[in-house]
Design an enzyme around this catalytic site. Structure first.
Site, PDB file in Angstrom:
ATOM      1  N   LYS A 172       0.838  -1.212   0.000  1.00  0.00           N
ATOM      2  CA  LYS A 172       0.000   0.000   0.000  1.00  0.00           C
ATOM      3  C   LYS A 172       0.870   1.259   0.000  1.00  0.00           C
ATOM      4  CE  LYS A 172      -2.028  -1.124   3.925  1.00  0.00           C
ATOM      5  NZ  LYS A 172      -1.303  -2.387   4.210  1.00  0.00           N
ATOM      6  N   ARG A 200      -9.623   0.283   8.762  1.00  0.00           N
ATOM      7  CA  ARG A 200      -9.178  -1.075   9.063  1.00  0.00           C
ATOM      8  C   ARG A 200     -10.227  -1.861   9.845  1.00  0.00           C
ATOM      9  NH1 ARG A 200      -3.170   0.103   8.771  1.00  0.00           N
ATOM     10  NH2 ARG A 200      -2.172  -1.900   8.872  1.00  0.00           N
ATOM     11  N   ARG A 209      11.524  -5.685   5.255  1.00  0.00           N
ATOM     12  CA  ARG A 209      11.254  -4.275   4.944  1.00  0.00           C
ATOM     13  C   ARG A 209      12.242  -3.337   5.643  1.00  0.00           C
ATOM     14  NH1 ARG A 209       5.240  -2.045   5.431  1.00  0.00           N
ATOM     15  NH2 ARG A 209       5.353  -2.752   7.589  1.00  0.00           N
ATOM     16  N   ARG A 236      11.334  -1.292  11.208  1.00  0.00           N
ATOM     17  CA  ARG A 236      10.231  -0.975  12.115  1.00  0.00           C
ATOM     18  C   ARG A 236      10.180  -1.972  13.266  1.00  0.00           C
ATOM     19  NH1 ARG A 236       4.924   0.102   8.533  1.00  0.00           N
ATOM     20  NH2 ARG A 236       4.034  -1.138  10.214  1.00  0.00           N
ATOM     21  N   ARG A 241      -0.332  -9.179  13.428  1.00  0.00           N
ATOM     22  CA  ARG A 241      -0.938  -8.213  12.499  1.00  0.00           C
ATOM     23  C   ARG A 241      -1.700  -8.915  11.387  1.00  0.00           C
ATOM     24  NH1 ARG A 241       4.384  -5.483  11.365  1.00  0.00           N
ATOM     25  NH2 ARG A 241       3.412  -4.372   9.631  1.00  0.00           N
TER      26      ARG A 241
HETATM   27  P1  ADP Z   1       2.205  -1.886   3.225  1.00  0.00           P
HETATM   28  O1  ADP Z   1       2.206  -0.390   3.237  1.00  0.00           O
HETATM   29  O2  ADP Z   1       1.007  -2.460   2.538  1.00  0.00           O
HETATM   30  O3  ADP Z   1       2.424  -2.505   4.563  1.00  0.00           O
HETATM   31  P2  ADP Z   1       4.787  -1.617   1.836  1.00  0.00           P
HETATM   32  O4  ADP Z   1       4.489  -0.751   0.672  1.00  0.00           O
HETATM   33  O5  ADP Z   1       5.522  -1.036   2.975  1.00  0.00           O
HETATM   34  O6  ADP Z   1       3.434  -2.341   2.343  1.00  0.00           O
HETATM   35  O7  ADP Z   1       5.570  -2.900   1.293  1.00  0.00           O
HETATM   36  C1  ADP Z   1       5.958  -3.947   2.179  1.00  0.00           C
HETATM   37  C2  ADP Z   1       7.326  -4.483   1.768  1.00  0.00           C
HETATM   38  O8  ADP Z   1       7.220  -5.170   0.523  1.00  0.00           O
HETATM   39  C3  ADP Z   1       8.388  -3.405   1.543  1.00  0.00           C
HETATM   40  O9  ADP Z   1       9.623  -3.952   1.937  1.00  0.00           O
HETATM   41  C4  ADP Z   1       8.334  -3.154   0.031  1.00  0.00           C
HETATM   42  O10 ADP Z   1       9.581  -2.693  -0.474  1.00  0.00           O
HETATM   43  C5  ADP Z   1       7.999  -4.536  -0.498  1.00  0.00           C
HETATM   44  N1  ADP Z   1       7.133  -4.522  -1.687  1.00  0.00           N
HETATM   45  C6  ADP Z   1       6.135  -3.665  -1.992  1.00  0.00           C
HETATM   46  N2  ADP Z   1       5.542  -3.993  -3.165  1.00  0.00           N
HETATM   47  C7  ADP Z   1       6.181  -5.123  -3.598  1.00  0.00           C
HETATM   48  C8  ADP Z   1       6.030  -5.960  -4.761  1.00  0.00           C
HETATM   49  N3  ADP Z   1       5.095  -5.708  -5.682  1.00  0.00           N
HETATM   50  N4  ADP Z   1       6.860  -7.014  -4.879  1.00  0.00           N
HETATM   51  C9  ADP Z   1       7.812  -7.274  -3.931  1.00  0.00           C
HETATM   52  N5  ADP Z   1       7.993  -6.523  -2.822  1.00  0.00           N
HETATM   53  C10 ADP Z   1       7.193  -5.455  -2.654  1.00  0.00           C
HETATM   54  P1  ADP Z   2       1.244  -2.039   7.720  1.00  0.00           P
HETATM   55  O1  ADP Z   2       2.470  -1.701   6.982  1.00  0.00           O
HETATM   56  O2  ADP Z   2       1.335  -3.233   8.585  1.00  0.00           O
HETATM   57  O3  ADP Z   2       0.016  -2.065   6.870  1.00  0.00           O
HETATM   58  P2  ADP Z   2       0.796   0.608   8.935  1.00  0.00           P
HETATM   59  O4  ADP Z   2       2.029   1.400   8.820  1.00  0.00           O
HETATM   60  O5  ADP Z   2      -0.347   0.953   8.056  1.00  0.00           O
HETATM   61  O6  ADP Z   2       1.148  -0.931   8.842  1.00  0.00           O
HETATM   62  O7  ADP Z   2       0.285   0.638  10.436  1.00  0.00           O
HETATM   63  C1  ADP Z   2       1.150   0.302  11.488  1.00  0.00           C
HETATM   64  C2  ADP Z   2       0.343   0.063  12.747  1.00  0.00           C
HETATM   65  O8  ADP Z   2      -0.341   1.285  13.095  1.00  0.00           O
HETATM   66  C3  ADP Z   2      -0.740  -0.999  12.655  1.00  0.00           C
HETATM   67  O9  ADP Z   2      -0.261  -2.307  12.890  1.00  0.00           O
HETATM   68  C4  ADP Z   2      -1.703  -0.531  13.747  1.00  0.00           C
HETATM   69  O10 ADP Z   2      -1.206  -0.882  15.023  1.00  0.00           O
HETATM   70  C5  ADP Z   2      -1.627   0.981  13.617  1.00  0.00           C
HETATM   71  N1  ADP Z   2      -2.650   1.481  12.676  1.00  0.00           N
HETATM   72  C6  ADP Z   2      -2.445   2.015  11.456  1.00  0.00           C
HETATM   73  N2  ADP Z   2      -3.608   2.333  10.873  1.00  0.00           N
HETATM   74  C7  ADP Z   2      -4.586   1.968  11.748  1.00  0.00           C
HETATM   75  C8  ADP Z   2      -5.996   2.008  11.720  1.00  0.00           C
HETATM   76  N3  ADP Z   2      -6.669   2.474  10.648  1.00  0.00           N
HETATM   77  N4  ADP Z   2      -6.657   1.549  12.810  1.00  0.00           N
HETATM   78  C9  ADP Z   2      -6.011   1.081  13.880  1.00  0.00           C
HETATM   79  N5  ADP Z   2      -4.687   1.009  13.962  1.00  0.00           N
HETATM   80  C10 ADP Z   2      -3.959   1.429  12.912  1.00  0.00           C
END
Ligand code: ADP
Ligand code: ADP
Ligand code: ZN
Length: 216
Positions: free
Chosen positions: A13, A88, A127, A160, A171
């Site tokens: 995302k 969420r 990551r 992180r 999660r």
């Molecule tokens: P989210 O915000 O949904 O938690 P991230 O964008 O932070 O996810 O991506 C999670 C991890 O996966 C990061 O280390 C990112 O560089 C990697 N990643 C994101 N998109 C892809 C993809 N299409 N293929 C492989 N790795 C990816």
């Molecule tokens: P991910 O990469 O796992 O999708 P985010 O960076 O979006 O994680 O979120 C990190 C953490 O922040 C989540 O695991 C949760 O604890 C908290 N968080 C983020 N967005 C929300 C939400 N919409 N509602 C509740 N908690 C949230």
């Protein structure tokens, strides 16, 4: 364009939101990034959120909805926004609907990035995040040009606290129980589009652009 990027933790995302924000010139609103900023500054909200985040649990709805409400009311959201990581829970989705009505805005698309479960674990545990701009990298799939340094802004990368295997498992479970039901919720509303997030980053982005069509 008013968008939600939806998907499990690690679906990509944040990665896609950053590109979309550049391409459509609309703000990227990540509740996770907002919480991490508050945690780094040790604000009372940050201290409260940290109790949940570090264990992999969701931050309570009232806190989360409060920060989104404030952020969406900002004038930079006039031409659109990309919500990443919100909503969420069903309650958050319902609250967002009311909030958008109050602000006279309408949701255009909920983009679901669909990724296989085993890939999610590998992505999250490899990551690396930028301390300053929130860009995310991966030790194998998306290494930064210079190890440990962000390509976008030159700041240091870090791991992180919640990207360890134990928190990742919590999660992913939380996602299945509390967040996944939103797929059906938005399907019923008729605004859900799904892209195959198992492909490489550029291909996922191309597919999203394709689904959004010419709409700006
Ligand atoms: P989210 O915000 O949904 O938690 P991230 O964008 O932070 O996810 O991506 C999670 C991890 O996966 C990061 O280390 C990112 O560089 C990697 N990643 C994101 N998109 C892809 C993809 N299409 N293929 C492989 N790795 C990816
Ligand atoms: P991910 O990469 O796992 O999708 P985010 O960076 O979006 O994680 O979120 C990190 C953490 O922040 C989540 O695991 C949760 O604890 C908290 N968080 C983020 N967005 C929300 C939400 N919409 N509602 C509740 N908690 C949230
Ligand atoms: Zn950066």
């Amino acid at each position: 364009m008013n968008l939600i990027l939806f998907g499990a933790p690690g679906a990509g995302k944040g990665t896609q939101a950053l590109e979309l924000a550049k391409s459509y010139q609309i703000p990227h609103i990540s509740t996770g990034d907002m919480f991490r900023q508050a945690m780094a500054k040790h604000t009372p909200m940050g201290e409260e959120a940290a109790k949940y985040i570090n264990k992999g649990h969701l931050v309570p709805d009232d806190v989360t909805i409060g920060i989104v409400k404030e952020r969406l009311s900002n004038s930079d959201c006039q031409n659109g926004f990309i919500l990443d990581g919100f909503p969420r829970t069903i309650f958050q989705a319902e609250s967002l609907e009311i909030l958008l009505q109050e602000l006279n805005k309408k949701l255009d698309y909920v983009i679901q990035i669909d990724v296989a479960q085993d890939a999610l674990i590998q992505r999250l545990t490899g990551r690396r995040m930028c301390k300053r701009c929130g860009a995310s990298y991966h030790i194998i799939h998306r290494p930064s040009k210079v190890e440990g340094i962000c390509d976008e802004c030159g700041s240091e990368l870090y791991i992180r606290k919640d990207d360890n295997l134990e928190s990742v498992q919590v999660r992913l479970e939380t996602y299945l129980l509390q967040t996944k039901p939103l797929i059906e919720y938005y399907q019923k509303k008729g605004c859900l589009v799904t892209v195959d997030g198992n492909q490489d980053i550029k291909k996922v982005f191309a597919d999203i652009q394709c689904k959004l069509g010419d709409k700006k």
